[in-house]
Design a protein around this motif. Structure first.
Motif, short mmCIF file in Angstrom:
data_model
loop_
_atom_site.label_atom_id
_atom_site.label_comp_id
_atom_site.label_asym_id
_atom_site.label_seq_id
_atom_site.Cartn_x
_atom_site.Cartn_y
_atom_site.Cartn_z
N ALA A 63 0.84 -1.21 0.00
CA ALA A 63 0.00 0.00 0.00
C ALA A 63 0.87 1.25 0.00
CB ALA A 63 -0.92 -0.02 1.22
N PHE A 64 1.70 1.39 -1.03
CA PHE A 64 2.69 2.47 -1.06
C PHE A 64 2.24 3.70 -1.84
CE2 PHE A 64 4.98 -1.65 -1.11
CZ PHE A 64 5.61 -1.56 0.12
N ILE A 65 1.12 3.63 -2.56
CA ILE A 65 0.87 4.63 -3.60
C ILE A 65 0.17 5.88 -3.08
CG2 ILE A 65 -0.31 5.03 -5.80
CD1 ILE A 65 0.20 2.18 -6.55
N THR A 66 -0.68 5.78 -2.07
CA THR A 66 -1.39 6.97 -1.59
C THR A 66 -1.27 7.06 -0.07
OG1 THR A 66 -3.58 5.98 -1.11
CG2 THR A 66 -3.09 6.55 -3.42
N GLY A 103 5.80 5.94 -4.44
CA GLY A 103 5.19 4.65 -4.17
C GLY A 103 4.85 3.83 -5.39
N ALA A 104 4.44 4.48 -6.47
CA ALA A 104 4.04 3.72 -7.67
C ALA A 104 5.19 2.90 -8.25
CB ALA A 104 3.45 4.67 -8.71
N PRO A 105 6.38 3.48 -8.46
CA PRO A 105 7.48 2.65 -8.99
C PRO A 105 7.85 1.50 -8.05
CG PRO A 105 7.98 4.99 -9.23
CD PRO A 105 6.77 4.91 -8.37
N PHE A 106 7.80 1.74 -6.74
CA PHE A 106 8.17 0.67 -5.83
C PHE A 106 7.12 -0.44 -5.81
CE2 PHE A 106 8.73 -1.24 -1.54
CZ PHE A 106 9.96 -1.83 -1.80
#
Length: 611
Positions: free
Chosen positions: A560-563, A588-591
């Motif tokens: 859950a890294f994106i937001t 967060g999106a690239p990871f």
């Protein structure tokens, strides 16, 4: 697609858009959603307010209190000191150590709790090393999320997926089945963030702290560096048996004892010399002292039967968490005007000592006790932080200037550190064993820390970050709304139809993407509840092992890294890290793609699709 589902999707899209632009505030957006969901008829009032009864909200609130208690007793700062000492001046080493510590702790206790505990640690280290909190807070939250991939009990989604496997007659996961994947993600996460932290540059500590006074600046301003001493009392010292703040100690020996450092049961305790109690000097005590010009000299050790110890960063800096420094000025109506420092009885009446005086830009170098005070003088006082706050209360004879930056790291209950650790250990043990729910374990820890004097009620209420709780409460009802309006069922059936005949690698990719996408808006526990049966059903349809498909759901649920609203740990670091919604998307999106690659390529190797 029914009308209520369209309304739900519209409200969700509106909330995400407002999060993205940063207006209005995130907690205001949450309140707006709480108002609109029942008005539009999507949810009933009890369903809309269900977030207030969610045990995770109670857990997070309790963990704020636990984290504050650990800060007030100095536990978190000691951990921060260790990280800071070990890292030295290397921000790279600091990031690596921080992420490893957080991930390992989060593997056996609530990741939300770990983040709540580490936030003050990270802020303290950032101030000391003059590193922007932006470059450390996101690694903190990422490491906490990765910790959910290290053990079976690390996070609720793992247990949900494991329970679904067992319900359908499979053996379930072992305690460390997930660990190899989590370790791979942790290593890749550290490498990735060492590179990606440059995207979080800006907002350096210097922007907010450069103009604020610090202990080193005050020490230089009043010429105290040459007067600081750290002294060990010998067996024949004439100071033995004397009260540290006794007038004879200052008059006869030219020694102002600021604090007494004493070992007790293997634990070092620091007692301030300004505290009104019956403490007397003993042989073996370490005195933190301010030596006046009259008392200083080559015969100091011989006259007092003491041994001078290395200063390190200096007496004042070493004791800054218990012993405060502050500048005060005299207003025109002050009763202190025209009186000497000795006549003011500052030690007796205010529990502080005057250790420096400036007439304008001139530092007073002669005996302070006999110096008469004039309008416009500034005085440097030393005492407990609480006494300094009382001294500057409105309507008094003194006005306190802005307190130095070290006030943020004060430790008013340092002697209670062992009891705070005991309370923390009880909480962790209860969480690991599952004897009681996690929120009950956290509340028990709060009660223990209150009972032991690690924190008081006023500090506990101040510790809770209510906007964060309100944001979580406002977003939780969307999970209910999507399920009630058929949005989840629609997505699940579409996924089965879409991926049913694809190659295994593409199925794992699609399963990860859908799980991670749902997890952006729904709690990871709810995501696991919805996706686990779908994943196992797809495996059954293909005649494949259910374990790799279930493991992909486990990994995606924790990705859950994106937001900032994808997980409570992201929400917790949003304000102290001074992040915007787009910062999480950018980093967060690239990871998330990195974790996807681990899931697609490593999972089938360790958990074969066709055993």
């Amino acid at each position: 697609m029914n009308a209520h589902l369209l309304i739900t999707l519209g409200l969700l899209a509106a909330a995400i858009a407002m999060f993205a632009i940063g207006r209005p505030r995130l907690d205001v957006v949450a309140v707006l959603m709480i108002v609109l969901l029942p008005i539009t008829g999507v949810l009933t009032v009890p369903e809309t307010l269900s977030g207030f009864a969610d045990q995770n909200v109670v857990l997070i609130g309790a963990l704020f209190v636990v984290g504050e208690a650990l800060s007030r007793t100095g536990v978190t700062y000691r951990l921060g000191d260790w990280l800071s000492r070990t890292a030295g001046t290397s921000s790279t080493r600091l990031l690596v150590l921080l992420m490893v510590c957080v991930a390992l702790l989060g593997a056996v206790m609530s990741s939300t709790g770990v983040v709540a505990i580490f936030i003050p640690v990270v802020l303290s280290i950032a101030r000391r090393l003059r590193v922007s909190p932006r470059q450390l807070m996101m690694p903190l939250s990422f490491a906490a999320l990765i910790s959910g991939m290290l053990t079976l009990i690390a996070t609720a989604p793992n247990l949900v997926v494991d329970a679904e496997l067992r319900r359908l007659g499979h053996a379930g996961f072992g305690f460390f089945t997930i660990t190899p994947f989590g370790l791979a993600v942790l290593v890749l996460g550290i490498v990735y963030l060492l590179f990606a932290r440059r995207w979080l540059a800006g907002g350096e500590v210097g922007e907010s702290e450069a103009e604020r006074a610090t202990f080193p600046a005050l020490i230089a301003k009043y010429g105290l560096a040459a007067r600081e001493r750290r002294l060990r009392v010998g067996r024949r010292s004439p100071l033995i048996g004397l009260v540290p703040n006794a007038a004879e100690v200052r008059r006869e020996y030219g020694l102002r004892i600021l604090a007494v450092e004493r070992s007790r049961w293997g634990q070092k305790t620091l007692t301030l010399g300004t505290e009104p109690h019956g403490l007397t000097v003993r042989a073996g005590d370490v005195l933190l002292a301010d030596v006046s010009g009259e008392g200083a000299g080559p015969s100091l050790e011989r006259r007092l039967g003491i041994a001078e110890l290395p200063l390190g960063d200096g007496v004042f800096v070493q004791t800054s968490r218990e012993l405060g420094l502050a500048e005060i000025i005299l207003p025109p109506n002050s009763g202190a005007l025209g009186r000497t420092v000795a006549e003011l009885r500052m030690h007796h009446d205010y529990e502080v000592d005057v250790i420096g005086i400036r007439h304008g830009s001139t530092v007073v170098s002669r005996a302070l006790a006999t110096e008469r005070l004039r309008l416009g003088d500034t005085l440097l006082v030393v005492g407990s932080w609480e006494a300094i706050r009382r001294l500057g209360a409105p309507g008094g004879d003194f006005i306190a200037l802005e307190l130095p930056a070290e006030v943020e790291e004060r430790v008013p209950a340092a002697s209670r550190a062992p009891l705070a650790l005991l309370s923390l250990a009880v909480m962790i043990a209860l969480m690991v064993t599952g004897i009681v729910p996690n929120f009950v374990a956290a509340l028990i820890a709060c009660l223990l820390m209150g009972l032991f004097g690690c924190i008081d009620l006023a500090a506990a209420y101040r510790a809770i970050h209510w906007p964060t709780l309100l944001l979580i409460v406002g977003m939780l009802p969307f999970a209910v709304a999507l399920e009630k309006t058929g949005g989840i069922d629609l997505a699940a059936s579409g996924l089965v139809d879409w991926l049913g005949g694809a190659a295994p690698s593409l199925i794992l990719t699609g399963l990860f993407v859908v799980t991670a996408a749902i997890g952006m808006f729904v709690s990871n526990t709810a995501t696991a509840v919805l996706m686990a049966p779908i994943a196992i059903s797809i495996a059954s349809h293909l005649g494949a092992s259910p374990y790799p498909f279930a493991m992909v759901v486990v990994l995606a649920a924790s990705a859950a890294f994106i937001t900032p609203v994808s997980s409570p740990v992201n929400t917790l670091v949003l304000d102290p890290g001074r992040y915007r919604f787009g910062d999480f998307v950018k980093v967060g999106a690239p990871f998330t793609v990195v974790v996807l690659l681990v899931a697609v390529f490593l999972v089938p190797v360790l958990l074969p699709i066709h055993p």
